[in-house]
Design a protein around this motif. Structure first.
Motif, mmCIF file in Angstrom:
data_model
loop_
_atom_site.group_PDB
_atom_site.id
_atom_site.type_symbol
_atom_site.label_atom_id
_atom_site.label_comp_id
_atom_site.label_asym_id
_atom_site.label_seq_id
_atom_site.Cartn_x
_atom_site.Cartn_y
_atom_site.Cartn_z
ATOM 1 N N ALA A 34 0.650 -1.250 0.125
ATOM 2 C CA ALA A 34 -0.062 -0.072 -0.060
ATOM 3 C C ALA A 34 0.933 1.252 0.167
ATOM 4 O O ALA A 34 0.496 2.418 -0.687
ATOM 5 N N PHE A 35 1.990 1.167 0.826
ATOM 6 C CA PHE A 35 2.929 2.226 0.813
ATOM 7 C C PHE A 35 3.803 2.490 -0.255
ATOM 8 O O PHE A 35 3.756 3.652 -1.040
ATOM 9 N N SER A 36 4.009 1.372 -1.219
ATOM 10 C CA SER A 36 4.487 1.321 -2.486
ATOM 11 C C SER A 36 3.821 2.129 -3.451
ATOM 12 O O SER A 36 4.209 2.980 -4.272
ATOM 13 N N LEU A 37 2.466 1.777 -3.475
ATOM 14 C CA LEU A 37 1.478 2.364 -4.397
ATOM 15 C C LEU A 37 1.208 3.763 -3.845
ATOM 16 O O LEU A 37 1.120 4.750 -5.018
ATOM 17 N N ALA A 38 1.291 4.411 -2.947
ATOM 18 C CA ALA A 38 1.135 5.652 -2.409
ATOM 19 C C ALA A 38 2.198 6.402 -3.039
ATOM 20 O O ALA A 38 2.158 7.530 -3.584
ATOM 21 N N ILE A 39 3.610 6.015 -2.948
ATOM 22 C CA ILE A 39 4.695 6.555 -3.611
ATOM 23 C C ILE A 39 4.408 6.581 -5.082
ATOM 24 O O ILE A 39 5.002 7.804 -5.459
ATOM 25 N N LEU A 40 3.998 5.599 -5.572
ATOM 26 C CA LEU A 40 3.818 5.713 -7.262
ATOM 27 C C LEU A 40 2.873 6.800 -7.411
ATOM 28 O O LEU A 40 3.062 7.385 -8.706
ATOM 29 N N LEU A 41 1.662 6.811 -6.907
ATOM 30 C CA LEU A 41 0.868 7.757 -7.199
ATOM 31 C C LEU A 41 1.269 9.292 -6.939
ATOM 32 O O LEU A 41 0.924 10.204 -7.547
ATOM 33 N N LYS A 42 1.896 9.462 -5.855
ATOM 34 C CA LYS A 42 2.475 10.709 -5.681
ATOM 35 C C LYS A 42 3.314 11.110 -6.695
ATOM 36 O O LYS A 42 3.474 12.277 -7.249
ATOM 37 N N GLU A 43 4.404 10.169 -7.188
ATOM 38 C CA GLU A 43 5.400 10.521 -8.228
ATOM 39 C C GLU A 43 4.505 10.798 -9.822
ATOM 40 O O GLU A 43 5.250 11.300 -10.621
ATOM 41 N N ALA A 44 3.246 10.187 -9.720
ATOM 42 C CA ALA A 44 2.401 10.366 -10.928
ATOM 43 C C ALA A 44 1.326 11.467 -10.738
ATOM 44 O O ALA A 44 0.822 11.583 -11.725
ATOM 45 N N ASN A 45 1.699 12.541 -9.837
ATOM 46 C CA ASN A 45 0.673 13.358 -9.599
ATOM 47 C C ASN A 45 -0.759 13.034 -9.594
ATOM 48 O O ASN A 45 -1.810 13.575 -9.776
ATOM 49 N N LEU A 46 -1.145 11.771 -8.880
ATOM 50 C CA LEU A 46 -2.588 11.118 -8.785
ATOM 51 C C LEU A 46 -3.007 10.950 -7.658
ATOM 52 O O LEU A 46 -3.968 10.680 -7.244
ATOM 53 N N TYR A 47 -1.934 11.339 -6.622
ATOM 54 C CA TYR A 47 -2.490 10.654 -5.109
ATOM 55 C C TYR A 47 -3.751 11.642 -4.742
ATOM 56 O O TYR A 47 -4.518 11.002 -3.944
ATOM 57 N N ARG A 48 -3.679 12.757 -5.052
ATOM 58 C CA ARG A 48 -4.846 13.614 -4.523
ATOM 59 C C ARG A 48 -6.241 13.166 -4.871
ATOM 60 O O ARG A 48 -7.295 13.413 -4.212
ATOM 61 N N LYS A 49 -6.216 12.426 -6.042
ATOM 62 C CA LYS A 49 -7.527 11.967 -6.443
ATOM 63 C C LYS A 49 -7.535 10.515 -6.441
ATOM 64 O O LYS A 49 -8.370 9.859 -7.269
ATOM 65 N N SER A 50 -7.055 9.918 -5.603
ATOM 66 C CA SER A 50 -7.010 8.518 -5.389
ATOM 67 C C SER A 50 -7.564 7.920 -3.923
ATOM 68 O O SER A 50 -7.101 8.663 -3.099
ATOM 69 N N LEU A 51 -7.828 6.863 -3.651
ATOM 70 C CA LEU A 51 -8.127 6.133 -2.534
ATOM 71 C C LEU A 51 -7.624 4.793 -2.480
ATOM 72 O O LEU A 51 -7.723 4.282 -3.566
ATOM 73 N N ILE A 52 -6.759 4.446 -1.472
ATOM 74 C CA ILE A 52 -6.236 3.021 -1.373
ATOM 75 C C ILE A 52 -6.832 2.461 -0.442
ATOM 76 O O ILE A 52 -6.748 2.758 0.794
ATOM 77 N N TYR A 53 -7.561 1.269 -0.693
ATOM 78 C CA TYR A 53 -8.255 0.523 0.344
ATOM 79 C C TYR A 53 -7.317 -0.682 0.743
ATOM 80 O O TYR A 53 -7.210 -1.681 -0.241
ATOM 81 N N ALA A 54 -7.066 -0.742 1.723
ATOM 82 C CA ALA A 54 -5.980 -2.084 2.073
ATOM 83 C C ALA A 54 -6.652 -2.868 3.126
ATOM 84 O O ALA A 54 -6.880 -2.463 4.245
ATOM 85 N N THR A 55 -7.193 -4.086 2.781
ATOM 86 C CA THR A 55 -7.757 -5.035 3.654
ATOM 87 C C THR A 55 -7.024 -6.282 3.888
ATOM 88 O O THR A 55 -6.116 -6.644 3.250
ATOM 89 N N ASP A 56 -7.226 -6.858 4.969
ATOM 90 C CA ASP A 56 -6.571 -8.148 5.477
ATOM 91 C C ASP A 56 -7.380 -8.884 6.245
ATOM 92 O O ASP A 56 -8.258 -8.299 6.919
ATOM 93 N N ILE A 57 -7.488 -10.142 6.251
ATOM 94 C CA ILE A 57 -8.081 -10.958 7.285
ATOM 95 C C ILE A 57 -7.782 -10.952 8.805
ATOM 96 O O ILE A 57 -8.424 -10.902 9.765
ATOM 97 N N ASN A 58 -6.534 -10.367 8.758
ATOM 98 C CA ASN A 58 -5.667 -10.477 10.172
ATOM 99 C C ASN A 58 -5.787 -9.098 10.741
ATOM 100 O O ASN A 58 -5.109 -8.206 10.415
ATOM 101 N N PRO A 59 -6.533 -8.519 11.762
ATOM 102 C CA PRO A 59 -6.541 -7.409 12.469
ATOM 103 C C PRO A 59 -5.213 -6.883 13.016
ATOM 104 O O PRO A 59 -4.796 -5.777 13.021
ATOM 105 N N GLY A 60 -4.502 -8.001 13.485
ATOM 106 C CA GLY A 60 -3.189 -7.658 14.155
ATOM 107 C C GLY A 60 -2.086 -7.120 12.970
ATOM 108 O O GLY A 60 -1.624 -5.852 13.395
ATOM 109 N N VAL A 61 -2.163 -7.416 11.723
ATOM 110 C CA VAL A 61 -1.250 -6.926 10.795
ATOM 111 C C VAL A 61 -1.596 -5.511 10.489
ATOM 112 O O VAL A 61 -1.030 -4.528 10.133
ATOM 113 N N LEU A 62 -2.931 -5.430 10.487
ATOM 114 C CA LEU A 62 -3.659 -4.006 9.892
ATOM 115 C C LEU A 62 -3.081 -2.914 10.948
ATOM 116 O O LEU A 62 -2.775 -1.734 10.494
#
Length: 275
Positions: free
Chosen positions: A116-144
């Motif tokens: 998710a953080f890798s994608l955020a960096i890519l979106l920043k560098e493509a000037n797309l971050y401000r119009k994006s939302l990243i939903y990051a999900t997992d079955i495991n609440p501990g890792v979230l």
């Protein structure tokens, strides 16, 4: 240390039924070989002298469930893992996503959040971050919980930076985080467009419409039926002409939705053709 083979097949089936009935977590369609290895491992690590003891603990002590899920689900990840894949996102996919007024991305099985953080960096560098939302999900609440903090081990940063540069990164990687002792914390502005939540790919429904879904190296632990079920969930969640990205050993070939998708850019990226 050689892991003793504590777990018998029929005992494993009873345990999976117990968990499904008591907690509504359905692991019955996970790959048996992978489950068996992990159950053996948890018996060794948590010092259960018998499989019956593990089963009793799980059924009688609900507070043990998160620990169990953490061991059973797989949380191996790194930033910009498979740099060539991220380079393809950067050069081929993001320019197309950029034509949308708003971009929704789902990272399914996000583990501790590196992807998710890798994608955020890519979106920043493509000037797309401000119009994006990243939903990051997992079955495991501990890792979230860990993922949402954006704190990673400094020991891994050299590898992450190398991956970042190989993926076509142009900035100073160290500008994205601050170091504290043996940890690094990624900048708050990278996570302001991230939503972390628990989602069980086995039992939960679609919750939005996305232009890009990443689910890399999760499905290898599922059997064919369960993979098909998850593919249908992704299909329901993906816009026409949206993209689905899978891991190196995963494929849409032979799945029930294959005919609606086309593989692109010689990567594990599939484009949805129509409804």
């Amino acid at each position: 240390m050689i892991e003793p083979d504590i777990v018998k097949d029929e005992e494993m089936e009873m345990l999976l039924t117990d968990i499904a009935c008591r907690y509504s977590y359905d692991f019955t369609q996970y790959s048996r070989a992978s489950l068996k290895r992990r159950l053996n491992r948890i018996c060794v690590i948590d010092k259960f002298t018998s499989f019956a003891e593990l089963r009793h603990r799980l059924v009688s002590d609900a507070s043990y469930l998160p620990r169990f899920i953490e061991e059973i689900t797989v949380n191996v990840t790194e930033m910009f893992r498979d740099p060539h894949f991220f380079k393809t996102l950067r050069e081929q996919i993001f320019p197309k996503l950029g034509t949308h007024p708003f971009i929704r991305i789902w990272v399914a099985g996000c583990a501790t959040g590196e992807e998710a953080f890798s994608l955020a960096i890519l979106l920043k560098e493509a000037n797309l971050y401000r119009k994006s939302l990243i939903y990051a999900t997992d079955i495991n609440p501990g890792v979230l919980e860990k993922a949402s903090r954006g704190i990673f081990s400094a020991a891994a940063i050299k590898q992450y930076e190398e991956n970042y540069l190989l993926s076509g990164g142009k900035s100073e990687f160290s500008s994205y985080y601050v170091s504290r002792y043996d940890l690094v914390k990624f900048n708050e502005d990278l996570s302001e467009k991230m939503i972390f939540s628990t989602h069980n790919l086995v039992s939960d429904a679609s919750f939005n419409e996305f232009q890009l879904i990443l689910c890399r190296n999760v499905l290898i632990y599922f059997d064919r039926n369960l993979q098909n079920k998850v593919f249908r969930l992704f299909d329901e969640s993906l816009q026409p002409f949206g993209y689905l990205a899978l891991g190196a050993k995963e494929t849409l070939r032979f799945s029930s939705i294959e005919h609606r998708y086309k593989r692109c850019f010689d990567e594990k990226i599939w484009k949805k053709l129509h409804h």
